[in-house]
Design a protein around this motif. Sequence first.
Motif, PDB file in Angstrom:
ATOM      1  N   ASP A 176      60.235  59.896  29.788  1.00 21.49           N
ATOM      2  CA  ASP A 176      61.652  59.560  29.656  1.00 21.49           C
ATOM      3  C   ASP A 176      62.240  59.053  30.975  1.00 21.49           C
ATOM      4  O   ASP A 176      63.451  58.888  31.117  1.00 21.49           O
ATOM      5  N   GLU A 177      61.365  58.802  31.950  1.00 22.08           N
ATOM      6  CA  GLU A 177      61.811  58.226  33.216  1.00 22.08           C
ATOM      7  C   GLU A 177      62.314  56.803  33.000  1.00 22.08           C
ATOM      8  O   GLU A 177      61.880  56.098  32.084  1.00 22.08           O
ATOM      9  N   GLU A 178      63.211  56.366  33.872  1.00 22.04           N
ATOM     10  CA  GLU A 178      63.700  54.993  33.825  1.00 22.04           C
ATOM     11  C   GLU A 178      62.646  54.054  34.419  1.00 22.04           C
ATOM     12  O   GLU A 178      62.036  54.377  35.446  1.00 22.04           O
ATOM     13  N   PRO A 179      62.412  52.909  33.801  1.00 22.92           N
ATOM     14  CA  PRO A 179      61.446  51.963  34.364  1.00 22.92           C
ATOM     15  C   PRO A 179      61.880  51.471  35.743  1.00 22.92           C
ATOM     16  O   PRO A 179      63.079  51.318  36.013  1.00 22.92           O
ATOM     17  N   VAL A 180      60.909  51.231  36.586  1.00 26.50           N
ATOM     18  CA  VAL A 180      61.190  50.725  37.933  1.00 26.50           C
ATOM     19  C   VAL A 180      61.374  49.214  37.896  1.00 26.50           C
ATOM     20  O   VAL A 180      61.071  48.559  36.896  1.00 26.50           O
ATOM     21  N   ASN A 181      61.874  48.678  38.993  1.00 22.25           N
ATOM     22  CA  ASN A 181      61.884  47.234  39.170  1.00 22.25           C
ATOM     23  C   ASN A 181      60.484  46.850  39.662  1.00 22.25           C
ATOM     24  O   ASN A 181      60.132  47.083  40.823  1.00 22.25           O
ATOM     25  N   VAL A 182      59.689  46.308  38.776  1.00 24.11           N
ATOM     26  CA  VAL A 182      58.269  46.067  39.065  1.00 24.11           C
ATOM     27  C   VAL A 182      58.101  45.107  40.232  1.00 24.11           C
ATOM     28  O   VAL A 182      57.253  45.327  41.118  1.00 24.11           O
ATOM     29  N   VAL A 183      58.886  44.051  40.279  1.00 23.71           N
ATOM     30  CA  VAL A 183      58.758  43.061  41.349  1.00 23.71           C
ATOM     31  C   VAL A 183      59.029  43.695  42.708  1.00 23.71           C
ATOM     32  O   VAL A 183      58.300  43.466  43.679  1.00 23.71           O
ATOM     33  N   ASP A 184      60.060  44.532  42.767  1.00 28.51           N
ATOM     34  CA  ASP A 184      60.380  45.208  44.030  1.00 28.51           C
ATOM     35  C   ASP A 184      59.233  46.110  44.479  1.00 28.51           C
ATOM     36  O   ASP A 184      58.865  46.133  45.658  1.00 28.51           O
ATOM     37  N   VAL A 185      58.661  46.873  43.533  1.00 27.19           N
ATOM     38  CA  VAL A 185      57.553  47.775  43.871  1.00 27.19           C
ATOM     39  C   VAL A 185      56.353  46.977  44.374  1.00 27.19           C
ATOM     40  O   VAL A 185      55.700  47.351  45.351  1.00 27.19           O
ATOM     41  N   LEU A 186      56.062  45.875  43.697  1.00 22.48           N
ATOM     42  CA  LEU A 186      54.924  45.041  44.108  1.00 22.48           C
ATOM     43  C   LEU A 186      55.127  44.504  45.521  1.00 22.48           C
ATOM     44  O   LEU A 186      54.218  44.532  46.359  1.00 22.48           O
ATOM     45  N   LYS A 187      56.334  44.021  45.806  1.00 21.18           N
ATOM     46  CA  LYS A 187      56.612  43.465  47.127  1.00 21.18           C
ATOM     47  C   LYS A 187      56.539  44.546  48.206  1.00 21.18           C
ATOM     48  O   LYS A 187      55.952  44.342  49.279  1.00 21.18           O
ATOM     49  N   GLY A 201      56.474  52.263  34.202  1.00 21.64           N
ATOM     50  CA  GLY A 201      56.486  50.864  33.801  1.00 21.64           C
ATOM     51  C   GLY A 201      57.445  50.614  32.655  1.00 21.64           C
ATOM     52  O   GLY A 201      58.214  51.493  32.239  1.00 21.64           O
ATOM     53  N   HIS A 202      57.385  49.412  32.116  1.00 19.38           N
ATOM     54  CA  HIS A 202      58.230  49.006  30.995  1.00 19.38           C
ATOM     55  C   HIS A 202      57.383  49.062  29.721  1.00 19.38           C
ATOM     56  O   HIS A 202      56.335  48.431  29.634  1.00 19.38           O
ATOM     57  N   VAL A 203      57.855  49.793  28.723  1.00 19.00           N
ATOM     58  CA  VAL A 203      57.076  50.011  27.505  1.00 19.00           C
ATOM     59  C   VAL A 203      56.937  48.724  26.701  1.00 19.00           C
ATOM     60  O   VAL A 203      55.825  48.321  26.324  1.00 19.00           O
ATOM     61  N   LEU A 204      58.061  48.072  26.410  1.00 25.25           N
ATOM     62  CA  LEU A 204      58.073  46.859  25.599  1.00 25.25           C
ATOM     63  C   LEU A 204      57.249  47.075  24.332  1.00 25.25           C
ATOM     64  O   LEU A 204      57.540  47.981  23.564  1.00 25.25           O
ATOM     65  N   ASP A 205      56.186  46.278  24.104  1.00 22.12           N
ATOM     66  CA  ASP A 205      55.346  46.470  22.910  1.00 22.12           C
ATOM     67  C   ASP A 205      54.008  47.128  23.273  1.00 22.12           C
ATOM     68  O   ASP A 205      53.024  46.964  22.571  1.00 22.12           O
TER      69      ASP A 205
END
Length: 364
Positions: free
Chosen positions: A117-128, A94-98
Amino acid sequence: MNKIKIAIVGMGNCASSLIQGIHYYDGKNSDDSIGLMHWDIGGYAPCDIDVVAAFDIDSRKVGKSIDEAIFAKPNCTTIFQEEIPKYDVCVSMGHVLDGVAPHMSNYEDDYTFVVSDEEPVNVVDVLKESGAEILVNYLPVGSEKAARFYAQCALDAGIAYINCMPVFIVSDDEWDAKFRQKGIPIVGDDIKAQIGATITHRTLANLFKDRGVKLDRTYQINTGGNTDFLNMLNRDRLDSKKESKTEAVQAVVAERMDDRDIHIGPSDYVPWQNDNKLCFLRMEGRTFGDVPMNIELRLSVEDSPNSAGCVIDAIRCCKLGLERGIGGQLTSISSYVMKHPPVQVSDDEAYENVEKFISGELER
């Protein structure tokens, strides 16, 4: 019936309890369904929920299958369902943000988050791609940006959103309008427990009111040893949490209490408590003839299964909202299972409204 396909943000203790519960109740029936407020909601039993996507930021969970991730550190909740079937779904970065408070890095790995240290995924794409219908938010307290980010992802993916943490999204008119326009239901904010500190405090405050007792002062102090309590050692992250818990009690007292006479909020982190939460509650009032009285109560609960009993109802009611084409706030289930719903009503009224919503007598 078809499964209710959900995605989860935050694979911590609460997610672990929810997923354990889905499988614990599989094969059971209404006669042996201990611990549920509703066995059947719109034809859906607990085992009709399927987790099709999951997001986390911890290196011990990212890339692991869901059945492995729910038992990975720093999770420490009670394991009441050891046998979990193998999931084809792996946890996405996911995206760490705060979502991770700076002070968390000062503690041993077994008790805190270890950011991948993985790159965040495109959350919308994964959800779809997953086919998820509902996104359940279990982010840590204080994750204001992250909670709104994932709410927007749900909106962009065209799926419902259940906000289990104290960032005011569902109770915000602007967010309500966005989801209402798209015809997508939302439930929130800040999950209650079945029998927890907030519902107990509300019930006693309502008892004072109904019995003509003037409530002068009250406090609720909680301790626990999970990552939620460790995270909340940073008091800067607690504004919305404190407001949510306080307003849940203020909403049922006879007249609004002065801020200095009501103190509700997390108190301290005690590592050896793990997922056990202790609530220390005191209420001071005056009865007939202005004669003083007080109540002191100590409540001990396993924190995460306690909330899962409410989330499992929120998910199924949210599914009914989807089936009925309802957009925006589902006020009935929100008032029943959330601390900071769009509309605060008494617990008796909330229960009645949920029953009416399930039967179709109430729109939302």
